[in-house]
Design a protein around this motif. Structure first.
Motif, PDB file in Angstrom:
ATOM      1  N   ARG A   1       0.948  -1.209   0.006  1.00 57.16           N
ATOM      2  CA  ARG A   1      -0.121   0.138  -0.070  1.00 57.16           C
ATOM      3  C   ARG A   1       1.054   1.148   0.121  1.00 57.16           C
ATOM      4  O   ARG A   1       0.555   2.464   0.805  1.00 57.16           O
ATOM      5  N   GLY A   2       2.121   1.148  -0.775  1.00 54.17           N
ATOM      6  CA  GLY A   2       2.780   2.301  -0.862  1.00 54.17           C
ATOM      7  C   GLY A   2       3.726   2.372   0.251  1.00 54.17           C
ATOM      8  O   GLY A   2       4.608   3.459   0.392  1.00 54.17           O
ATOM      9  N   ILE A   3       3.717   1.541   1.389  1.00 57.12           N
ATOM     10  CA  ILE A   3       4.546   1.729   2.616  1.00 57.12           C
ATOM     11  C   ILE A   3       5.877   0.534   2.477  1.00 57.12           C
ATOM     12  O   ILE A   3       5.694  -0.487   2.065  1.00 57.12           O
ATOM     13  N   ILE A   4       6.868   1.132   2.385  1.00 57.95           N
ATOM     14  CA  ILE A   4       8.247   0.396   2.348  1.00 57.95           C
ATOM     15  C   ILE A   4       8.672  -0.179   3.643  1.00 57.95           C
ATOM     16  O   ILE A   4       8.758   0.599   4.650  1.00 57.95           O
ATOM     17  N   TYR A   5       8.640  -1.467   3.839  1.00 56.94           N
ATOM     18  CA  TYR A   5       9.474  -1.963   4.868  1.00 56.94           C
ATOM     19  C   TYR A   5      10.738  -2.547   4.671  1.00 56.94           C
ATOM     20  O   TYR A   5      11.075  -3.126   3.658  1.00 56.94           O
TER      21      TYR A   5
ATOM     22  N   ALA B   1      16.677   4.411   5.028  1.00 59.71           N
ATOM     23  CA  ALA B   1      15.492   4.890   5.312  1.00 59.71           C
ATOM     24  C   ALA B   1      15.222   6.248   4.398  1.00 59.71           C
ATOM     25  O   ALA B   1      14.221   6.614   4.002  1.00 59.71           O
ATOM     26  N   ILE B   2      16.188   7.077   4.673  1.00 58.33           N
ATOM     27  CA  ILE B   2      16.343   8.416   4.079  1.00 58.33           C
ATOM     28  C   ILE B   2      16.123   8.156   2.466  1.00 58.33           C
ATOM     29  O   ILE B   2      15.153   8.986   2.112  1.00 58.33           O
ATOM     30  N   VAL B   3      16.987   7.171   2.129  1.00 57.56           N
ATOM     31  CA  VAL B   3      16.990   7.253   0.406  1.00 57.56           C
ATOM     32  C   VAL B   3      15.514   6.656   0.152  1.00 57.56           C
ATOM     33  O   VAL B   3      14.965   7.369  -0.826  1.00 57.56           O
ATOM     34  N   ALA B   4      15.214   5.544   0.903  1.00 53.50           N
ATOM     35  CA  ALA B   4      13.637   5.148   0.310  1.00 53.50           C
ATOM     36  C   ALA B   4      12.670   6.236   0.489  1.00 53.50           C
ATOM     37  O   ALA B   4      11.623   6.155  -0.408  1.00 53.50           O
ATOM     38  N   SER B   5      12.671   6.955   1.587  1.00 54.44           N
ATOM     39  CA  SER B   5      11.677   8.189   1.631  1.00 54.44           C
ATOM     40  C   SER B   5      11.418   8.853   0.616  1.00 54.44           C
ATOM     41  O   SER B   5      10.430   9.753   0.200  1.00 54.44           O
ATOM     42  N   LYS B   6      12.700   9.224  -0.224  1.00 57.74           N
ATOM     43  CA  LYS B   6      12.738  10.175  -1.204  1.00 57.74           C
ATOM     44  C   LYS B   6      12.325   9.709  -2.621  1.00 57.74           C
ATOM     45  O   LYS B   6      12.355  10.362  -3.572  1.00 57.74           O
ATOM     46  N   VAL B   7      12.083   8.393  -2.638  1.00 51.81           N
ATOM     47  CA  VAL B   7      11.518   7.840  -4.039  1.00 51.81           C
ATOM     48  C   VAL B   7       9.876   8.128  -4.173  1.00 51.81           C
ATOM     49  O   VAL B   7       9.306   8.187  -3.204  1.00 51.81           O
ATOM     50  N   SER B   8       9.768   8.774  -5.333  1.00 52.53           N
ATOM     51  CA  SER B   8       8.588   9.346  -5.699  1.00 52.53           C
ATOM     52  C   SER B   8       7.289   8.021  -5.630  1.00 52.53           C
ATOM     53  O   SER B   8       7.568   7.052  -6.028  1.00 52.53           O
ATOM     54  N   GLY B   9       6.541   8.396  -4.983  1.00 52.72           N
ATOM     55  CA  GLY B   9       5.581   7.356  -4.521  1.00 52.72           C
ATOM     56  C   GLY B   9       5.479   6.448  -3.165  1.00 52.72           C
ATOM     57  O   GLY B   9       4.307   5.981  -2.850  1.00 52.72           O
ATOM     58  N   VAL B  10       6.355   6.861  -2.370  1.00 55.88           N
ATOM     59  CA  VAL B  10       6.536   6.150  -1.376  1.00 55.88           C
ATOM     60  C   VAL B  10       5.791   6.783  -0.145  1.00 55.88           C
ATOM     61  O   VAL B  10       5.997   8.125  -0.056  1.00 55.88           O
ATOM     62  N   LYS B  11       4.847   6.332   0.584  1.00 63.89           N
ATOM     63  CA  LYS B  11       4.114   6.707   1.535  1.00 63.89           C
ATOM     64  C   LYS B  11       4.837   7.090   2.746  1.00 63.89           C
ATOM     65  O   LYS B  11       4.770   7.962   3.551  1.00 63.89           O
ATOM     66  N   GLN B  12       5.484   6.014   3.263  1.00 64.28           N
ATOM     67  CA  GLN B  12       6.024   5.772   4.685  1.00 64.28           C
ATOM     68  C   GLN B  12       7.213   4.848   4.430  1.00 64.28           C
ATOM     69  O   GLN B  12       7.152   4.072   3.440  1.00 64.28           O
TER      70      GLN B  12
END
Length: 214
Positions: free
Chosen positions: A142-146, A160-171
């Protein structure tokens, strides 16, 4: 086991998340642990399928270093709790992180988007030299990255910072086990020699989600 992409064929969808393409040569797990994780994923998915065969659930199972992450949607808290109990009782499972949510099963389109988003995060990791990307597993729901894996505190923060900056990632939710650089190198040496490294002494609970700033 009903595959995660067989949505619409039946109300029950219990699948195994293929979280990444970690290379055996650089994975911080031993080859035996990697095989154990694959076995655990299939076994737990099958056990959940048997338990909830008539209920509208969508549960994905991922295992890293014998720690199981459950993601997806279930109809109520009782099913969520029971799924966690089943996973915890399964052979060789050392810990369970139950991230199931109470909601209707996600759509095929949602899951396709999640797969694409996980691929984008993986690409971002490959291009970030500070991240040992082959030692981090990525699960998207659901757009959340674990994020799972054995990492240093610094590696976990950067990932976590790199993943959070990817377009479309909610959390971004970190489900890491942490170790010092020396401990990680010791595990690698033991793996190379054929010895069996001990599991992390403790399993942290998932850290508060990182909300991307766009």
């Amino acid at each position: 086991v009903i595959g995660a992409h067989a949505a619409g064929c039946a109300p029950l969808i219990v699948g195994v998340v293929v979280a990444g393409t970690a290379l055996v040569a650089t994975d911080r797990r031993t080859t035996g642990t990697q095989v154990d994780d694959q076995t655990i994923q299939l076994r737990v998915a099958n056990e959940l399928s048997t338990a909830f065969g008539k209920q509208p659930v969508h549960i994905n199972v991922n295992s890293f270093d014998r720690k199981v992450l459950l993601t997806g949607e279930v109809p109520d808290e009782a099913v969520k709790a029971r799924a966690g109990e089943i996973a915890a009782a399964s052979q060789n499972v050392r810990a369970v992180v139950n991230e199931l949510v109470i909601a209707p099963p996600s759509s095929v389109g949602d899951r396709t988007n999640d797969t694409a988003l996980a691929t984008k995060v993986r690409a971002a990791f490959v291009n970030t030299k500070e991240i040992a990307f082959n030692s981090i597993e990525i699960v998207c729901e659901r757009g959340i990255i674990y994020l799972l894996g054995l990492v240093t505190e610094q590696e976990g923060q950067i990932a976590a910072i790199v993943a959070s900056k990817v377009s479309g990632v909610k959390q971004v939710v970190k489900v890491f086990d942490y170790a010092t650089r020396e401990e990680i190198e010791r595990r690698r040496a033991m793996s190379s020699s054929g010895a069996t490294p001990t599991a992390p002494a403790s399993t942290p609970t998932p850290e508060p989600a990182t909300t991307p700033t766009k």
